[in-house]
Design an enzyme around this catalytic site. Structure first.
Site, mmCIF file in Angstrom:
data_model
loop_
_atom_site.group_PDB
_atom_site.id
_atom_site.type_symbol
_atom_site.label_atom_id
_atom_site.label_comp_id
_atom_site.label_asym_id
_atom_site.label_seq_id
_atom_site.Cartn_x
_atom_site.Cartn_y
_atom_site.Cartn_z
ATOM 1 C CB CYS A 139 -26.716 -31.801 41.840
ATOM 2 S SG CYS A 139 -27.866 -33.026 42.475
ATOM 3 C CE LYS B 2 -30.246 -27.908 44.897
ATOM 4 N NZ LYS B 2 -29.875 -29.030 45.707
ATOM 5 N NE ARG C 294 -22.692 -33.997 51.545
ATOM 6 C CZ ARG C 294 -21.848 -34.060 52.560
ATOM 7 N NH1 ARG C 294 -20.558 -33.926 52.363
ATOM 8 N NH2 ARG C 294 -22.278 -34.279 53.783
HETATM 9 C C1 UGA Z 1 -24.520 -31.967 45.489
HETATM 10 C C2 UGA Z 1 -24.430 -31.061 46.730
HETATM 11 O O1 UGA Z 1 -23.249 -31.358 47.459
HETATM 12 C C3 UGA Z 1 -25.647 -31.238 47.635
HETATM 13 O O2 UGA Z 1 -25.585 -30.315 48.695
HETATM 14 C C4 UGA Z 1 -26.899 -30.961 46.810
HETATM 15 O O3 UGA Z 1 -28.073 -31.173 47.562
HETATM 16 C C5 UGA Z 1 -26.931 -31.897 45.621
HETATM 17 O O4 UGA Z 1 -25.755 -31.693 44.833
HETATM 18 C C6 UGA Z 1 -28.157 -31.564 44.829
HETATM 19 O O5 UGA Z 1 -28.239 -30.454 44.297
HETATM 20 O O6 UGA Z 1 -29.123 -32.351 44.832
HETATM 21 P P1 UGA Z 1 -24.021 -34.571 44.993
HETATM 22 O O7 UGA Z 1 -24.225 -34.228 43.556
HETATM 23 O O8 UGA Z 1 -24.683 -35.770 45.566
HETATM 24 O O9 UGA Z 1 -24.478 -33.325 45.939
HETATM 25 O O10 UGA Z 1 -22.465 -34.791 45.193
HETATM 26 P P2 UGA Z 1 -21.233 -34.016 45.828
HETATM 27 O O11 UGA Z 1 -20.723 -34.793 46.954
HETATM 28 O O12 UGA Z 1 -21.512 -32.598 46.039
HETATM 29 O O13 UGA Z 1 -20.179 -34.143 44.619
HETATM 30 C C7 UGA Z 1 -20.436 -33.566 43.348
HETATM 31 C C8 UGA Z 1 -19.252 -33.780 42.435
HETATM 32 O O14 UGA Z 1 -18.128 -33.001 42.844
HETATM 33 C C9 UGA Z 1 -18.740 -35.222 42.387
HETATM 34 O O15 UGA Z 1 -18.377 -35.546 41.082
HETATM 35 C C10 UGA Z 1 -17.538 -35.198 43.311
HETATM 36 O O16 UGA Z 1 -16.599 -36.196 43.001
HETATM 37 C C11 UGA Z 1 -16.976 -33.818 42.989
HETATM 38 N N1 UGA Z 1 -16.139 -33.284 44.077
HETATM 39 C C12 UGA Z 1 -16.689 -33.015 45.297
HETATM 40 C C13 UGA Z 1 -14.792 -33.019 43.837
HETATM 41 O O17 UGA Z 1 -14.267 -33.251 42.714
HETATM 42 N N2 UGA Z 1 -14.041 -32.499 44.856
HETATM 43 C C14 UGA Z 1 -14.565 -32.216 46.067
HETATM 44 O O18 UGA Z 1 -13.815 -31.722 46.937
HETATM 45 C C15 UGA Z 1 -15.914 -32.489 46.304
#
Ligand code: UGA
Length: 453
Positions: A262, A206, A153
Site C-alpha cells: 500500500c 484514502k 492493516r
Molecule cells: C497500510 C495502512 O496502515 C492501512 O490503514 C491501509 O488500509 C493499508 O495500508 C492499505 O492501504 O490497504 P499496511 O500496508 O498493511 O497498511 O501496513 P502498515 O502497518 O501501515 O505498515 C506499512 C509499512 O510501514 C510497513 O513496512 C511498516 O513496517 C512500516 N512502518 C509502520 C514503520 O516503518 N514505522 C511505523 O511506525 C509504522
C-alpha cells in the site's frame, strides 16, 4: 442485505468475512477457480491472524459463500463491492483495467437500484468514471457507484474492520449513501463514526491518509539519522512528541523504510495524480526518494560492518510482522545488495513462503538461531515477536562476530551489550550516556566490542 464481493484477495476476503459477521448474506467471487475451491473447503490461502476462523464460522452459519460465477451472484445483489487488484506501473500510475473489466462484466446483470461499491484503492475520479461505464452498458442510470475505501492493516485486518476509527462512505446520491449506511449500521451502532461525503473526497481520503502516515514514518526515520549524529535516542524523541495528542504515538517507529502493498504504491499514485492535475505533491515526491534511499543506506551500513566475504544473518523478510507478505519489503532490496558485495546471506522468517520464492539464492533456515550460527553480523529487519524475545545469550554464543544490527529497535540495548554483543539500533543513544543518566556510571557498562574491520 445481499452483498457480493468481487475479488477474493486480501481485501476482498477480509471484507467478505467481516460483512458476513455483521449479519449480511455475502457471496465472495473470484475468477481463480483453485482459490475458490480452497475457500469453499474452508482453506484461506493468505496469512492473516483470525481470518481462517472467521471464514469458517461464517460458512458454518451459512452467511458466507464462494463462487466463480460472478455475474450470476451479482444479479440478485443489493450491493456489489469491487475488491480487485489495482497494480501500479513504472510511472506510479495505477492500472484500473481490473476495476473497469469487473464493472463492465456485472453491469448488464445488476438489478435495478443496485449499488456498485469501489473497495479497491483507486485514483480520484474513478467512481464517477465507472458510473459512466455502467450507465452506458445498461443504457439507463439506475445503478449507483459509490466509494468505500478500506483502512485495513495486514496482520490486524479484522480488528481494523470491526473496530475502525471511522467508516468513509463516498456517495454522489442519497440512495447509495443510504445503502452503505445500512450495511455499516451495526458498526455505527457501536459508536464508530461514519464520514459520508462525495465519491471524489472518499477517494482522496484514502490516498491522503496513507500518504500522511507514510510521511510520519519518513519524518521519524530522518529524525533517527539526526539522533545518531548528536547522540540522541529516537525512541525517546518519538515518545515525547507522540504524546502530544495532535501528533499521536502511532507510525513513529523508525525502521528500514516503509514497504508493503500500500504505502509505496499509494504514495507513488498520489504523487502521480498531483503531477497529472497540475498540483504537484513535493513532500510526497521527496518521501518516495527518501524511502528508497533508506534501504540502500542501510544495506551499505551492513556491508561496511561485515568483514569481506563475511556471513550475514537477516532475521525477518516480511515487510512487517504478522504477515507473510514481502511486497516492497526492505529485505528484497537489501539481500541482493549484500550478495552483490560478496557476503554470504542466511535468512529466517516465521512466515517465509513468499520470500523463499523471491530470494532463492540465499540460504534459508528454520530457526533464527540456526540462521545466526557463525554469522559475523545479525540484522533484524522485521519486528516479529519471536525476535523481540530472542535469547541473547544463545545468540551471542552461536554467532562468530559480535555485531547485532537492530533495524526495528526491538532489542534492549543494555541486555545485548551485557551479552558482549556490539548492538546498533536505529537512531539510538550510545549506552554510556544512558548508563550515566541512570546513575550507574560508565565504568559499570560492559565493554562493547568494536566492529571487525
Ligand atoms: C497500510 C495502512 O496502515 C492501512 O490503514 C491501509 O488500509 C493499508 O495500508 C492499505 O492501504 O490497504 P499496511 O500496508 O498493511 O497498511 O501496513 P502498515 O502497518 O501501515 O505498515 C506499512 C509499512 O510501514 C510497513 O513496512 C511498516 O513496517 C512500516 N512502518 C509502520 C514503520 O516503518 N514505522 C511505523 O511506525 C509504522
Amino acid at each position: 442485505m445481499k452483498i457480493v464481493v468481487v475479488g477474493a484477495g486480501y481485501v476482498g476476503l477480509t471484507t467478505s468475512a467481516c460483512l458476513a459477521e455483521l449479519g449480511h448474506e455475502v457471496t465472495c467471487c473470484d475468477i481463480d477457480g483453485q482459490r475458490i475451491a480452497a475457500l469453499q473447503g474452508g482453506v484461506v490461502p493468505i496469512y492473516e491472524p483470525g481470518l481462517p476462523e472467521l471464514v469458517a464460522a461464517q460458512i458454518e452459519v451459512g452467511r458466507l459463500q464462494f463462487t466463480t460465477h460472478t455475474t450470476k451472484a451479482a444479479s440478485t445483489a443489493d450491493a456489489v463491492f469491487l475488491a480487485v487488484g489495482t497494480p501500479s506501473d513504472e510511472e506510479g500510475d495505477i492500472d484500473l483495467s481490473f476495476v473497469d473489466a469487473a464493472a463492465r462484466a456485472i453491469a448488464p446483470h445488476l438489478k435495478r437500484d443496485a449499488v456498485i461499491v469501489l473497495k479497491s484503492t483507486v485514483v480520484t475520479g474513478t467512481a464517477r468514471r465507472v458510473k459512466g461505464i455502467v450507465d452506458t452498458s445498461r443504457g439507463r442510470r439506475d445503478v449507483a457507484v459509490a466509494s468505500n475505501p478500506e483502512f485495513l492493516r495486514e496482520g490486524s485486518a479484522i480488528s481494523d474492520f470491526m473496530q475502525a476509527d471511522r467508516i468513509v462512505i463516498g456517495a454522489d446520491d442519497a440512495r447509495s449513501e443510504a445503502v452503505l449506511r445500512e450495511i455499516y449500521a451495526p458498526l455505527e451502532a457501536r459508536g464508530i463514526p461514519v464520514v459520508a461525503t462525495q465519491t471524489v473526497n472518499a477517494e482522496l481520503i484514502k490516498y491522503a491518509a496513507n500518504a500522511l502516515l507514510a510521511l510520519k514514518i519518513g519524518f521519524i526515520n530522518d529524525v533517527a539519522d539526526l539522533c545518531e549524529r548528536v547522540g540522541g535516542d529516537v525512541t525517546a524523541v518519538a515518545d515525547g512528541i507522540g504524546r502530544d495528542k495532535r501528533i499521536g504515538l502511532s507510525f513513529l517507529a523508525a525502521g528500514p523504510g516503509f514497504g508493503g502493498s500500500c504505502f509505496p504504491k499509494d504514495t507513488r499514485a498520489f504523487a502521480s495524480t498531483g503531477r497529472r492535475h497540475g498540483a504537484p505533491q513535493p513532500l510526497i515526491e521527496t518521501l518516495i526518494e527518501q524511502n528508497e534511499a533508506r534501504k540502500l543506506g542501510l544495506a551499505t551500513r551492513i556491508i561496511d560492518t561485515a568483514p569481506r566475504k563475511g556471513r550475514v544473518a537477516i532475521l525477518g523478510t516480511s515487510f512487517k510482522a504478522n504477515t507473510d507478505d514481502v511486497r516492497e519489503a526492505a529485505a528484497l532490496t537489501i539481500v541482493p545488495l549484500l550478495q552483490q558485495a560478496g557476503l554470504s546471506v542466511h535468512l529466517h522468517d516465521p512466515q517465509p513462503d513468499g520470500a523463499k520464492r523471491l530470494l532463492q539464492d540465499a540460504v534459508w533456515h528454520d530457526t533464527a538461531l540456526s540462521a545466526a550460527s557463525d554469522a559475523d553480523v545479525v540484522v533484524i529487519l522485521t519486528e516479529w515477536d519471536e525476535y523481540r524475545t530472542l535469547d541473547l545469550a544463545d545468540l551471542a554464543q552461536v554467532m562468530r562476530g559480535r555485531d547485532l544490527l537492530d533495524y526495528r529497535n526491538i532489542i534492549d540495548a543494555e541486555r545485548a551489550a551485557a551479552m558482549g554483543l556490539n548492538y546498533q539500533g536505529l537512531g539510538r543513544a550510545p549506552l554510556a550516556f544512558e548508563a550515566t543518566r541512570r546513575g550507574q556510571g560508565i565504568a559499570a557498562m560492559p565493554r562493547v566490542a568494536a566492529s571487525p574491520a
